[in-house]
Design an enzyme around this catalytic site. Structure first.
Site, PDB file in Angstrom:
ATOM      1  N   TYR A 180       0.824  -1.216   0.000  1.00  0.00           N
ATOM      2  CA  TYR A 180       0.000   0.000   0.000  1.00  0.00           C
ATOM      3  C   TYR A 180       0.858   1.266   0.000  1.00  0.00           C
ATOM      4  O   TYR A 180       0.421   2.310  -0.466  1.00  0.00           O
ATOM      5  CB  TYR A 180      -0.941  -0.003   1.208  1.00  0.00           C
ATOM      6  CG  TYR A 180      -2.152  -0.870   0.992  1.00  0.00           C
ATOM      7  CD1 TYR A 180      -3.292  -0.354   0.399  1.00  0.00           C
ATOM      8  CD2 TYR A 180      -2.146  -2.211   1.342  1.00  0.00           C
ATOM      9  CE1 TYR A 180      -4.409  -1.146   0.180  1.00  0.00           C
ATOM     10  CE2 TYR A 180      -3.256  -3.013   1.125  1.00  0.00           C
ATOM     11  CZ  TYR A 180      -4.387  -2.472   0.541  1.00  0.00           C
ATOM     12  OH  TYR A 180      -5.486  -3.257   0.318  1.00  0.00           O
TER      13      TYR A 180
ATOM     14  N   GLU B  35       6.607   7.788   5.202  1.00  0.00           N
ATOM     15  CA  GLU B  35       5.508   8.163   4.306  1.00  0.00           C
ATOM     16  C   GLU B  35       4.300   8.574   5.143  1.00  0.00           C
ATOM     17  O   GLU B  35       3.934   7.876   6.065  1.00  0.00           O
ATOM     18  CB  GLU B  35       5.172   6.962   3.414  1.00  0.00           C
ATOM     19  CG  GLU B  35       4.135   7.245   2.368  1.00  0.00           C
ATOM     20  CD  GLU B  35       4.415   8.547   1.633  1.00  0.00           C
ATOM     21  OE1 GLU B  35       5.456   8.655   0.975  1.00  0.00           O
ATOM     22  OE2 GLU B  35       3.600   9.477   1.733  1.00  0.00           O
TER      23      GLU B  35
ATOM     24  N   LEU C 143       1.242   9.375   3.625  1.00  0.00           N
ATOM     25  CA  LEU C 143      -0.012   9.285   2.860  1.00  0.00           C
ATOM     26  C   LEU C 143      -1.065   8.518   3.663  1.00  0.00           C
ATOM     27  O   LEU C 143      -0.743   7.619   4.433  1.00  0.00           O
ATOM     28  CB  LEU C 143       0.226   8.615   1.511  1.00  0.00           C
ATOM     29  CG  LEU C 143       0.568   7.123   1.439  1.00  0.00           C
ATOM     30  CD1 LEU C 143      -0.646   6.228   1.574  1.00  0.00           C
ATOM     31  CD2 LEU C 143       1.263   6.838   0.142  1.00  0.00           C
TER      32      LEU C 143
ATOM     33  N   CYS D 264      -1.698   1.362  10.548  1.00  0.00           N
ATOM     34  CA  CYS D 264      -0.686   2.184  11.240  1.00  0.00           C
ATOM     35  C   CYS D 264      -1.002   2.557  12.679  1.00  0.00           C
ATOM     36  O   CYS D 264      -0.157   2.403  13.547  1.00  0.00           O
ATOM     37  CB  CYS D 264      -0.441   3.471  10.456  1.00  0.00           C
ATOM     38  SG  CYS D 264       0.519   3.187   8.985  1.00  0.00           S
TER      39      CYS D 264
HETATM   40  C1  UDX Z   1      -2.835   7.128   8.735  1.00  0.00           C
HETATM   41  C2  UDX Z   1      -2.252   8.551   8.717  1.00  0.00           C
HETATM   42  O1  UDX Z   1      -3.315   9.504   8.495  1.00  0.00           O
HETATM   43  C3  UDX Z   1      -1.197   8.677   7.646  1.00  0.00           C
HETATM   44  O2  UDX Z   1      -0.594   9.957   7.695  1.00  0.00           O
HETATM   45  C4  UDX Z   1      -0.140   7.600   7.866  1.00  0.00           C
HETATM   46  O3  UDX Z   1       0.815   7.644   6.825  1.00  0.00           O
HETATM   47  C5  UDX Z   1      -0.781   6.216   7.895  1.00  0.00           C
HETATM   48  O4  UDX Z   1      -1.796   6.181   8.891  1.00  0.00           O
HETATM   49  P1  UDX Z   1      -4.627   5.830   7.259  1.00  0.00           P
HETATM   50  O5  UDX Z   1      -4.590   4.832   8.375  1.00  0.00           O
HETATM   51  O6  UDX Z   1      -4.475   5.361   5.864  1.00  0.00           O
HETATM   52  O7  UDX Z   1      -3.509   6.943   7.494  1.00  0.00           O
HETATM   53  O8  UDX Z   1      -6.042   6.623   7.305  1.00  0.00           O
HETATM   54  P2  UDX Z   1      -6.618   7.775   8.235  1.00  0.00           P
HETATM   55  O9  UDX Z   1      -7.366   8.706   7.370  1.00  0.00           O
HETATM   56  O10 UDX Z   1      -5.600   8.376   9.130  1.00  0.00           O
HETATM   57  O11 UDX Z   1      -7.708   7.012   9.127  1.00  0.00           O
HETATM   58  C6  UDX Z   1      -7.341   6.102  10.147  1.00  0.00           C
HETATM   59  C7  UDX Z   1      -8.559   5.616  10.892  1.00  0.00           C
HETATM   60  O12 UDX Z   1      -9.098   6.652  11.710  1.00  0.00           O
HETATM   61  C8  UDX Z   1      -9.701   5.168   9.983  1.00  0.00           C
HETATM   62  O13 UDX Z   1     -10.291   4.007  10.501  1.00  0.00           O
HETATM   63  C9  UDX Z   1     -10.662   6.333  10.033  1.00  0.00           C
HETATM   64  O14 UDX Z   1     -11.987   5.944   9.784  1.00  0.00           O
HETATM   65  C10 UDX Z   1     -10.475   6.800  11.458  1.00  0.00           C
HETATM   66  N1  UDX Z   1     -10.838   8.211  11.666  1.00  0.00           N
HETATM   67  C11 UDX Z   1     -10.119   9.194  11.051  1.00  0.00           C
HETATM   68  C12 UDX Z   1     -11.911   8.545  12.503  1.00  0.00           C
HETATM   69  O15 UDX Z   1     -12.569   7.672  13.057  1.00  0.00           O
HETATM   70  N2  UDX Z   1     -12.224   9.867  12.686  1.00  0.00           N
HETATM   71  C13 UDX Z   1     -11.508  10.877  12.102  1.00  0.00           C
HETATM   72  O16 UDX Z   1     -11.837  12.061  12.329  1.00  0.00           O
HETATM   73  C14 UDX Z   1     -10.425  10.526  11.250  1.00  0.00           C
HETATM   74  P1  ADP Z   2       2.563  -1.350   3.622  1.00  0.00           P
HETATM   75  O1  ADP Z   2       1.142  -0.980   3.995  1.00  0.00           O
HETATM   76  O2  ADP Z   2       3.564  -0.886   4.666  1.00  0.00           O
HETATM   77  O3  ADP Z   2       2.945  -0.952   2.259  1.00  0.00           O
HETATM   78  P2  ADP Z   2       2.139  -4.097   2.764  1.00  0.00           P
HETATM   79  O4  ADP Z   2       1.965  -5.309   3.627  1.00  0.00           O
HETATM   80  O5  ADP Z   2       1.003  -3.604   1.924  1.00  0.00           O
HETATM   81  O6  ADP Z   2       2.657  -2.948   3.762  1.00  0.00           O
HETATM   82  O7  ADP Z   2       3.364  -4.314   1.763  1.00  0.00           O
HETATM   83  C1  ADP Z   2       4.618  -4.811   2.128  1.00  0.00           C
HETATM   84  C2  ADP Z   2       5.176  -5.694   1.000  1.00  0.00           C
HETATM   85  O8  ADP Z   2       6.535  -6.004   1.300  1.00  0.00           O
HETATM   86  C3  ADP Z   2       4.444  -7.023   0.806  1.00  0.00           C
HETATM   87  O9  ADP Z   2       3.945  -7.099  -0.512  1.00  0.00           O
HETATM   88  C4  ADP Z   2       5.547  -8.089   1.078  1.00  0.00           C
HETATM   89  O10 ADP Z   2       5.447  -9.209   0.218  1.00  0.00           O
HETATM   90  C5  ADP Z   2       6.817  -7.311   0.784  1.00  0.00           C
HETATM   91  N1  ADP Z   2       8.005  -7.870   1.423  1.00  0.00           N
HETATM   92  C6  ADP Z   2       8.164  -8.234   2.714  1.00  0.00           C
HETATM   93  N2  ADP Z   2       9.415  -8.698   2.935  1.00  0.00           N
HETATM   94  C7  ADP Z   2      10.078  -8.619   1.759  1.00  0.00           C
HETATM   95  C8  ADP Z   2      11.417  -8.941   1.338  1.00  0.00           C
HETATM   96  N3  ADP Z   2      12.316  -9.414   2.199  1.00  0.00           N
HETATM   97  N4  ADP Z   2      11.743  -8.729   0.030  1.00  0.00           N
HETATM   98  C9  ADP Z   2      10.823  -8.232  -0.835  1.00  0.00           C
HETATM   99  N5  ADP Z   2       9.563  -7.917  -0.498  1.00  0.00           N
HETATM  100  C10 ADP Z   2       9.183  -8.098   0.774  1.00  0.00           C
END
Ligand code: UDX
Ligand code: ADP
Ligand code: UDX
Length: 468
Positions: free
Chosen positions: A15, A161, A163, A272
């Protein structure tokens, strides 16, 4: 004096790695970007029309550069050997065994990458930590790289990151900031130059390595804390006739607080927040700061409480039993506009409803049925290697995964809205009401249906943080 970067490789096509590298390739036609992964299925999907990650706008970004300067491959060694700069973007899940189980990050995958780089690299490489890592991980990465038998040399940077899923493309196009931590100015500058292709210089923030690592955990902890803070107030609102959305509006207009991330919900999910906070808690304990650890741990406890509280309220409202009653589940992803279910509140809500013997019928517009089944089986296993016979029976007999909201709602006693998908607001509520058991209940875990005239249609409607 480092040469300008012309070849980048990224280990991990998930992701984070996939979308981030697609954006670099789009914005930097002069740079060859290769994304590698050991998971051949994932790479095949990145090379197909059906990308493994659903993100609005991502298809266009990928198709613009794929085959030109963006390549997806399973040949990790070759990609490392060719690249001047190597991003590590592999998963860092919470450790579920041994020391720090349930809290510490499992750095096994990072370490394997570092060892692979040490084994394959020649000359000089810049290694960039993209994955979220506990502070001081770079120390371990550096130590492993220092053991390279080929005599290759390395600079290690931290470039976390920020995002968010569902808005990855916009966040990558116009980030609030890009954070780069490092010790070598030349290496930091090399990465700054990559981002400067499209990000204004004043948004490129450079810090020392440890500040960069710690800032990522801190940002996620603060964001999650806001959600837990407003969710804690939602419980008080339900008891006092206050309305949490009104409270959020009122406090958000204070410029010191600000309006964002104050949406009360059924609880935060995603890969996260929980993981990073638990990681922060573990680090604080490790460094002898139990008071600080306890402070942050409360954010996760409050989130668990919010999920439990939601189910308890459903059961209480449905006359203290949901046994054998059908509950329609609208949405399974952890937020809208993503197919990601990691740590989604829906997983835990469904588990608790199943333990109450409810029959659940789940609809999500983007999540695969197989993914939902896997998530529910994992949570019902509860850390054991095998499913108990009782759990298996519940999963087989009480879970249905359907392809539209009408199917999920037909003959249901209640509907639980768990993801804020826009299409739910446009549903044909007259028809849904007609097809449900009466009284027909809606439990809105996202407060997205609050302003619709559902009571006029005959529904009994409950949301989060207000009482009607
Ligand atoms: C988060 C951080 O925002 C991002 O900067 C970091 O890189 C990765 O983690 P993400 O988990 O993708 O991103 O989505 P985010 O929009 O932060 O939402 C996280 C959770 O909080 C979701 O389940 C969302 O529904 C919830 N949320 C968010 C709430 O319940 N209320 C809010 O006001 C905001
Ligand atoms: P994120 O949300 O942090 O991007 P994901 O689980 O979506 O995490 O992606 C992590 C990717 O890293 C997976 O597709 C996994 O197969 C890959 N990965 C993990 N270990 C290795 C490795 N040693 N070499 C190459 N790819 C790897
Ligand atoms: C506060 C609220 O700000 C105000 O809206 C309310 O009406 C009354 O309470 P006040 O206590 O006068 O106002 O001052 P404030 O600026 O909020 O500072 C409170 C304390 O927090 C001070 O000791 C200040 O030094 C401290 N503080 C504030 C910090 O330590 N760090 C900060 O970033 C901000």
């Amino acid at each position: 004096n480092v040469e300008p970067i012309r070849k980048i490789c990224c280990i991990g096509a998930g992701y984070v790695g996939g979308p981030t590298m697609a954006m670099i390739a789009k914005q930097c036609p002069d740079i060859e970007v290769k994304v590698v992964d050991i998971n051949a299925d994932r790479i095949a999907q990145w090379n197909s029309d059906e990308l493994p990650v659903y993100e609005p706008g991502l298809d266009e970004v990928v198709s613009e550069s794929r085959g030109r300067n963006l390549h997806f491959s399973t040949d990790v060694d070759q990609a490392i050997a060719d690249a001047q700069m190597i991003f590590i973007s592999v998963n860092t899940p919470t450790k579920h065994f041994g020391v720090g189980a349930g809290r510490a990050a499992n750095l096994e995958f990072i370490e394997k990458c570092a060892r692979k780089i040490a084994e394959v690299a020649q000359g000089h490489k810049i290694v960039v930590e993209k994955s979220t890592l506990p502070v001081r991980t770079a120390e371990a990465v550096k130590a492993i790289l220092a053991g390279a038998s080929s005599g290759a040399t390395f600079d290690v940077l931290s470039n976390p990151e920020f995002l968010a899923e569902g808005t990855a493309v916009e966040d990558l196009v116009a980030p609030d900031r890009v954070l780069i931590g490092g010790e070598s100015k030349a290496a930091v500058d090399a990465l700054v130059d990559v981002y400067a292709h499209w990000v204004p210089r004043e948004k490129l923030l450079t810090t020392n390595l440890w500040s960069s690592e710690l800032s990522k955990l801190t940002a996620n902890a603060f964001l999650a804390q806001r959600v837990s803070s407003i969710n804690s107030i939602s419980a008080l609102c339900e008891a006092t006739e206050a309305d949490v959305d009104e409270v959020a509006m009122a406090i958000g207009m204070d410029s010191r607080i600000g309006p964002k991330f104050l949406k009360s919900s059924v609880g935060f999910g995603g890969s996260c927040f929980q993981k990073d906070i638990l990681n922060l808690v573990y680090l604080c304990e490790y460094f002898g700061l139990p008071e600080v650890a306890e402070y942050w741990e409360q954010v996760v406890k409050m989130n668990d409480y919010q999920k439990t509280r939601f189910v308890r309220r459903i059961v209480r409202t449905l006359f203290n039993t949901v046994s054998d009653k059908k509950i329609g589940i609208w949405g399974f992803a952890f937020k809208k506009d993503t197919n990601d279910t990691r740590e989604s509140a829906a997983i835990y809500i469904c588990r608790d409803l199943l333990h109450e013997r409810a029959k659940i019928s789940i609809y999500d517009p983007r999540v695969d049925a197989e993914q939902i089944r896997r998530d529910l089986a994992d949570v019902m296993r509860n850390g054991d290697s095998e499913l108990s016979a009782a759990s298996e029976k519940l999963l087989n007999e009480n879970v249905e995964i359907v392809t539209d909201i009408h199917e999920a709602s037909k003959d249901a006693h209640g509907i639980a809205v768990l993801t804020e998908w826009d299409e739910f607001k446009d549903a044909d509520f007259e028809r849904i009401h007609n097809e449900m058991k009466k009284p027909a209940f809606i439990f809105d875990g996202r407060n997205i249906l609050k302003n619709l005239p559902l009571a006029d249609i005959g529904f009994i409607y409950q949301g989060i943080g207000f009482s009607r």
